[in-house]
Structures are given as structure tokens and as C-alpha cells.
Design an enzyme around this catalytic site. Structure first.
Site, PDB file in Angstrom:
ATOM      1  CE  LYS A   1     -71.336  43.761 -10.719  1.00  0.00           C
ATOM      2  NZ  LYS A   1     -71.929  42.609 -10.023  1.00  0.00           N
TER       3      LYS A   1
ATOM      4  CB  SER B   1     -63.364  36.621  15.001  1.00  0.00           C
ATOM      5  OG  SER B   1     -64.198  37.270  14.057  1.00  0.00           O
TER       6      SER B   1
END
Length: 317
Positions: free
Chosen positions: A200, A148
Site C-alpha cells: 500500500k 510519447s
């Protein structure tokens, strides 16, 4: 006469007893003072020799290695802003490039990956420093794992080496969380959250995720994945056998043997074989910022010194 004689004897006995008591007190006091002086000098000499050792270690650590050698820089652990591997790599590489006796640099990688941002910064810094010092080869050597974000960084190197059993690749991006909405419903708990902005509360495990939010998450992950792929393609170029291996960018990990077949690594090797056979400078010198042997030893000595000082101040003299 007998009475007077008896009184004289008693007075003499009391006087002798008082004199013995005073002498004993003086003797004990002198012994205590002598012990205290000995203890002070003992701690003085301990601190003195610790100070000398620190000076020697510091001078050795600050001295530049002489003679042709290979610089080794460690890249290990989870890549994150806490560890800030990008900054450590930058400092380590700058220090290695300063020494004209460095014939090549090996980044010894052993990491499962981590932050794409830190990985991207490290990738760009490696490429930048390589461009400034084109005559010094820079290789990544994988130990157990370079996956990764670690592979993101490794793809900036001139070449990548690994053991046939190493785990390499995992070119993908993952984001995960939990959904506890069913649990709090069963417990009869009501979540009270106030937001300004419809998204949000994205990622809040106690709030149901909307289809729109799921699409946003996927879009962000895909964008980061695309940047990852572009960096690997830029670094590895036509060495990647993408046409025959469409799952290279699927996020799967490869063994070192498989990675060589698909072009994720260039060859098999470890730090010793690469330094000896590729760079032709078998002597290895650790340039890892803040974690070199002299600094580790210096920290250990500093800790011992602190413990000794605390022990000295806590003991009664």
C-alpha cells in the site's frame, strides 16, 4: 437712527449671505446630479455597444464556414486529465465531420506527451470517428514536438507529417519518484505510517522500496509500454521499419528527418503545405473545441464587460 440703520444693514447682509449660500448649494447639487446622469448614460452606452459586439461575435462563431476548406484542430500542451485532450479532440472532430465543406482534417500537434490513459482514449476515439467518416482524410502535422503520448494519438491518423527539425516518437513509458529515506535518517526523523496491505505504501519517498515493489513497478510500466507499441503498430502498420531499427520502441526521440527514415512519419510538411498540396483545400478553419478565435475573443469581451460592471458599481454616483 444710526443704531437702527446699522442693524438694518447687518440684517440685510446676513440675509444676502444666506441666500447666496442656498443658491451655491443648489448649484452644486445640480452639477452633481448632472455629472451622475452623464456617468450613468456613459456606462449605459458602453455596456450597450459591448452587448452588440458580443451578439455579433457569437453569431459569427456559431455560423458554419462555407466553401471547401481544411479543418484544423490543435493538440498542444501536456496530455492530462486536467486538459482532457481526448474529450476536446472528440468534440472538435465531431464538429468538423458535420460540415460537408470540410475536405480534410489536420490535427496540429505540439506536445511532449503525458497521460497514457488520455492518450489511449484519444487514439480510440480518432479511429472510431475515422471509421464513421472514411471519405474525409485525417492527418497529423507535427510542429516542434509530438512525443510519447502525443505520438500515441498521432499514430491513429491516416498520415503523419513533420518538419525535418521536429522531435517525434519517444515510444516509451516512464515513472519516477524520489527516495528520501537516507535524508530523514541523517536528520533523525522517524517515519510513522500504518498500512493494510504490504504494497500500500509503494511509491512513498520516505519508505524504502523493496525488490518486490520494484518488480511490480517494472511490470506495470512494461504492460503500458506494450499497449503503446501495439497501438503504434496497429496505426502505422508496415510503414514502420522495425527490422532495421530495433530501437524504435526504446523510448528515444527522433528528428523529423530521422523519423521519416524509420517510418514514424510519412513525409515532411506543415499545415499550409498539407492543406494546399495534399488535401487540396488551402483555406484553414480552426475547429479546436473551446479555444477557437471567436470563443477566445468572446471570453476576452466577457472579462472586459465584467471589469466595466465592477468599475461602475464601485464608483460613487
Amino acid at each position: 437712527m444710526k443704531i437702527k440703520g446699522s442693524g438694518l444693514a447687518d440684517g440685510t447682509s446676513e440675509e444676502n449671505s444666506s441666500w447666496e449660500r442656498n443658491m451655491l448649494e443648489k448649484l452644486l447639487l445640480e452639477v452633481y446630479r448632472e455629472q451622475r446622469r452623464n456617468r450613468i448614460w456613459r456606462w449605459f452606452w458602453r455596456l450597450f455597444w459591448l452587448f452588440i459586439i458580443i451578439i455579433v461575435i457569437t453569431s459569427l462563431g456559431s455560423a458554419k464556414p462555407s466553401g471547401a476548406h481544411t479543418a484544423v484542430i490543435d493538440l498542444d500542451g501536456v496530455i492530462s486529465s486536467d486538459n482532457n485532450q481526448a474529450d476536446l479532440l472528440r468534440k472538435s472532430l465531431k464538429e468538423a465531420y458535420k460540415n460537408s465543406d470540410v475536405k480534410g482534417i489536420i490535427i496540429r500537434a505540439n506536445s511532449p506527451g503525458g497521460s497514457p490513459v488520455i492518450s489511449s482514449i484519444a487514439y480510440e476515439e480518432i479511429r472510431h470517428l475515422k471509421a464513421e467518416h472514411p471519405r474525409i482524410p485525417l492527418y497529423v502535422v507535427t510542429e516542434d514536438m509530438c512525443a510519447s503520448g502525443c505520438y500515441y494519438i498521432a499514430s491513429a491518423a491516416d498520415k503523419i507529417y513533420a518538419d525535418p527539425s521536429s522531435l517525434v516518437g519517444s515510444i516509451g513509458v516512464i515513472g519516477s519518484s524520489f527516495d528520501f529515506t537516507g535524508l530523514i535518517d541523517k536528520l533523525g526523523i522517524k517515519r510513522r505510517v500504518k498500512i493494510a496491505g504490504s504494497n500500500k505504501d509503494m511509491g512513498d519517498p520516505f519508505v524504502p522500496e523493496t525488490p518486490e515493489q520494484a518488480a511490480i513497478w517494472q511490470q506495470m510500466l512494461s504492460s503500458i509500454h506494450k499497449q503503446f507499441i501495439q497501438a503504434v503498430q496497429q496505426g502505422r502498420g508496415n510503414r514502420l521499419k522495425i527490422a532495421d531499427n530495433p530501437d524504435i520502441f526504446s523510448g528515444r526521440a527522433y528528428t523529423g528527418e530521422e523519423a521519416k527514415a524509420v517510418g514514424l512519419i510519412d513525409d515532411f510538411g506543415n499545415v499550409y503545405t498539407v492543406a494546399r498540396n495534399v488535401i487540396k483545400a488551402p483555406e484553414l478553419v480552426d475547429y479546436t473545441a473551446e479555444t477557437g478565435w471567436s470563443k477566445r475573443l468572446g471570453k476576452s469581451i466577457g472579462s472586459t464587460l465584467q471589469q466595466n460592471i465592477q468599475g461602475m458599481t464601485n464608483k460613487p454616483w
